[in-house]
Write a protein that holds these residues in place. Structure first.
Motif, PDB file in Angstrom:
ATOM      1  N   TRP A 107       0.815  -1.208   0.000  1.00 47.44           N
ATOM      2  CA  TRP A 107       0.000   0.000   0.000  1.00 47.44           C
ATOM      3  C   TRP A 107       0.858   1.272   0.000  1.00 47.44           C
ATOM      4  CZ3 TRP A 107       0.315  -3.392   4.125  1.00 47.44           C
ATOM      5  CH2 TRP A 107       0.943  -2.929   5.277  1.00 47.44           C
ATOM      6  N   GLY A 108       2.177   1.125   0.014  1.00 47.50           N
ATOM      7  CA  GLY A 108       3.059   2.278  -0.012  1.00 47.50           C
ATOM      8  C   GLY A 108       3.059   2.993  -1.350  1.00 47.50           C
ATOM      9  N   PHE A 109       3.409   4.265  -1.318  1.00 44.97           N
ATOM     10  CA  PHE A 109       3.409   5.107  -2.508  1.00 44.97           C
ATOM     11  C   PHE A 109       4.459   4.651  -3.523  1.00 44.97           C
ATOM     12  CE2 PHE A 109       4.222   9.099  -4.848  1.00 44.97           C
ATOM     13  CZ  PHE A 109       2.924   9.526  -5.092  1.00 44.97           C
ATOM     14  N   HIS A 110       5.487   3.974  -3.027  1.00 42.95           N
ATOM     15  CA  HIS A 110       6.633   3.555  -3.834  1.00 42.95           C
ATOM     16  C   HIS A 110       6.413   2.267  -4.610  1.00 42.95           C
ATOM     17  CE1 HIS A 110       6.636   0.742  -0.571  1.00 42.95           C
ATOM     18  NE2 HIS A 110       7.572   0.029  -1.187  1.00 42.95           N
ATOM     19  N   TYR A 111       5.407   1.481  -4.213  1.00 39.22           N
ATOM     20  CA  TYR A 111       5.359   0.049  -4.513  1.00 39.22           C
ATOM     21  C   TYR A 111       5.395  -0.264  -6.003  1.00 39.22           C
ATOM     22  CZ  TYR A 111       3.937  -4.858  -3.977  1.00 39.22           C
ATOM     23  OH  TYR A 111       3.874  -6.228  -4.017  1.00 39.22           O
ATOM     24  N   ASN A 112       4.715   0.514  -6.811  1.00 42.34           N
ATOM     25  CA  ASN A 112       4.676   0.264  -8.251  1.00 42.34           C
ATOM     26  C   ASN A 112       5.688   1.107  -9.020  1.00 42.34           C
ATOM     27  OD1 ASN A 112       2.525  -1.683  -8.254  1.00 42.34           O
ATOM     28  ND2 ASN A 112       1.133   0.005  -7.763  1.00 42.34           N
ATOM     29  N   ASP A 113       6.699   1.610  -8.305  1.00 44.15           N
ATOM     30  CA  ASP A 113       7.710   2.464  -8.934  1.00 44.15           C
ATOM     31  C   ASP A 113       9.113   2.021  -8.516  1.00 44.15           C
ATOM     32  OD1 ASP A 113       8.652   4.497 -10.517  1.00 44.15           O
ATOM     33  OD2 ASP A 113       8.112   6.114  -9.149  1.00 44.15           O
ATOM     34  N   LEU A 114       9.295   0.722  -8.324  1.00 38.36           N
ATOM     35  CA  LEU A 114      10.597   0.185  -7.920  1.00 38.36           C
ATOM     36  C   LEU A 114      11.510   0.049  -9.141  1.00 38.36           C
ATOM     37  CD1 LEU A 114       9.285  -2.582  -5.503  1.00 38.36           C
ATOM     38  CD2 LEU A 114      10.412  -0.453  -4.835  1.00 38.36           C
TER      39      LEU A 114
END
Length: 452
Positions: A177-184
């Motif tokens: 659910w973190g803001f970063h998750y789909n931008d690794l």
């Protein structure tokens, strides 16, 4: 008025208090509570917590008067990320986290269904995650009033394991659910990473350090349900299945600023409300400024206010970007004061319909993507809110609340309020992970006219 069963028992106590106040003062005081103030202690255990939701239907765990002081134990819902350090030997935590193939001490964990024919992950389905101590019923609090919660002290809860005497531990989950998750950018992706932090329970050190980290791998709970991701609160992590990396953030010291991610009252709209999205009643605001020395004001929506506390943090940055703070267990001491609706005119609490933070130097308004998502989004609000949040909406709400604060409590025109906000107020991103995203607006008291 329809009373719940538990309220009949409180009614006689409340009537005695009411008659005493009326006879002594000829009417309600601006701050209810002519009685001598008392001190209380509310421990955290399986009998005093509710996990993952707010509700006006929960029987109070403590009844107090306006002006009373309460020491409240709070537990992190991430303690099972390292049970040896954060659960073992701690009687309160052990009672809450108790879960075997035959027994689960706190069954409902979330605002979802508790019908075994419906849920797939566990009772409550994880729609709401925080362990909340309470609720606390405050005599004299009525809808339309404002509840003041002054945070007098916040202390870390020491590990109950004698192997870690004098230390406190917390967990940071960089989760789905973190803001970063789909931008690794590194492999494997996606991935969830737990980092365990250590801090000094004696408070002689003012920083936390990373102890080790590990990547989440599928975990089987005591009922045999496999959790591919972190999707249900309190799932115990089998550390024989994870690779612990002790070479993490070496030499980095994190400033400790203990605070409560969740302080909130029971909302009026429905009985069971997911603890994750914040709203007008407070809840999961996740502002690191809500710690020792801060005072929060909340509009009261139900009789007795029904105050609960939880989601304790050792440290968090604005935005809480990865999904969590350093989630640790804390004990706080608070003072509660009821401000009656009839006495709010001409004060900074006039017409207050949102959570307001006051420190020695600042006023802080809290804006959300939806000021009251339960009302604005209708019957499916608790599901729809997760797909409808944005920083733009939260910023607009924060602007509107700051404008309201300046025009209503400071007597400014709209033009005056707008220019002052543009040149002197600081707006920041509180969090982008709690379903109903948050923006806060900070106004220094020193710029306001004196004696207002």
């Amino acid at each position: 008025m329809m009373l719940r069963r538990w309220q009949y028992g409180l009614l006689s106590v409340g009537m005695v208090a009411l008659l005493g106040i009326l006879s002594a003062s000829g009417g309600w005081l601006g701050r209810v509570g002519a009685q001598e103030s008392q001190t209380h202690y509310l421990p955290a255990n399986a009998d005093t917590v509710h996990w993952g939701y707010f509700s006006q239907a929960i029987a109070p765990k403590l009844t107090v008067n306006s002006g009373d002081t309460i020491t409240v134990e709070t537990l992190t819902h991430h303690a099972n990320d390292d049970a040896a350090r954060m659960v073992a030997g701690d009687a309160g935590a052990e009672s809450v986290y108790a879960w075997t193939a035959d027994f689960k001490a706190v069954d409902r964990r979330g605002a979802g269904s508790i019908d075994p024919a419906v849920y797939t992950k566990g009772a409550g389905e994880g729609a709401g995650v925080h362990i909340l101590t309470g609720p606390i019923y405050i005599n004299g609090a009525e809808p339309g009033d404002v509840l003041e919660v002054q945070i007098l002290d916040v202390k870390p809860r020491p590990s109950g394991n004698p192997d870690y005497s004098g230390r406190t531990f917390g967990s940071n989950a960089a989760a789905w659910w973190g803001f970063h998750y789909n931008d690794l950018i590194e492999e494997p992706k996606p991935r969830e990473v737990i980092t365990i932090y250590e801090l000094d329970a004696t408070e002689s050190e003012d920083y936390a350090t990373a102890l080790y980290s590990y990547r989440w791998v599928p975990q089987s709970d005591p009922y045999g349900v496999v959790h591919e991701v972190i999707d249900y609160p309190g799932v115990p992590v089998d550390h024989s299945t994870v690779d612990e990396n002790f070479e993490v953030l070496e030499g980095v010291q994190i400033p400790v600023r203990p605070h409560f991610g969740v302080i909130g009252l029971a909302p009026a709209e429905t009985d069971i409300v997911d603890s994750i999205p914040p709203s007008y009643f407070g809840g999961n605001i996740d502002n690191w400024r809500i710690g020792e020395g801060a005072t929060m004001y909340y509009p009261v929506a139900v009789e007795g206010a029904l105050l609960s506390l939880g989601d304790p943090h050792a440290a968090q940055g604005d935005s809480e970007l990865a999904g969590t703070a350093i989630e640790t267990s804390l004990t706080g001491t608070i003072k509660v004061t009821v401000h009656k609706q009839s006495e709010l005119s001409g004060t900074v609490l006039e017409d207050l319909y949102y959570p307001l933070l006051e420190t020695d130097d600042e006023y802080v308004v809290h804006g959300f993507s939806y000021a009251n998502y339960l009302e604005e989004l209708g019957e499916s609000a608790q599901q729809d809110i997760y797909g409808q949040s944005s920083v733009d909406k939260a910023m607009r709400d924060a602007f509107r609340k700051m404008r309201h604060f300046l025009m209503t409590t400071q007597g400014m025109s709209e033009d005056e309020a707008i220019t002052l906000m543009s040149v002197a107020a600081d707006f920041g991103i509180t969090q982008v992970v709690d379903g109903n995203w948050g923006v806060h607006g900070i106004l220094k008291k020193s710029i306001l006219p004196p004696n207002v």
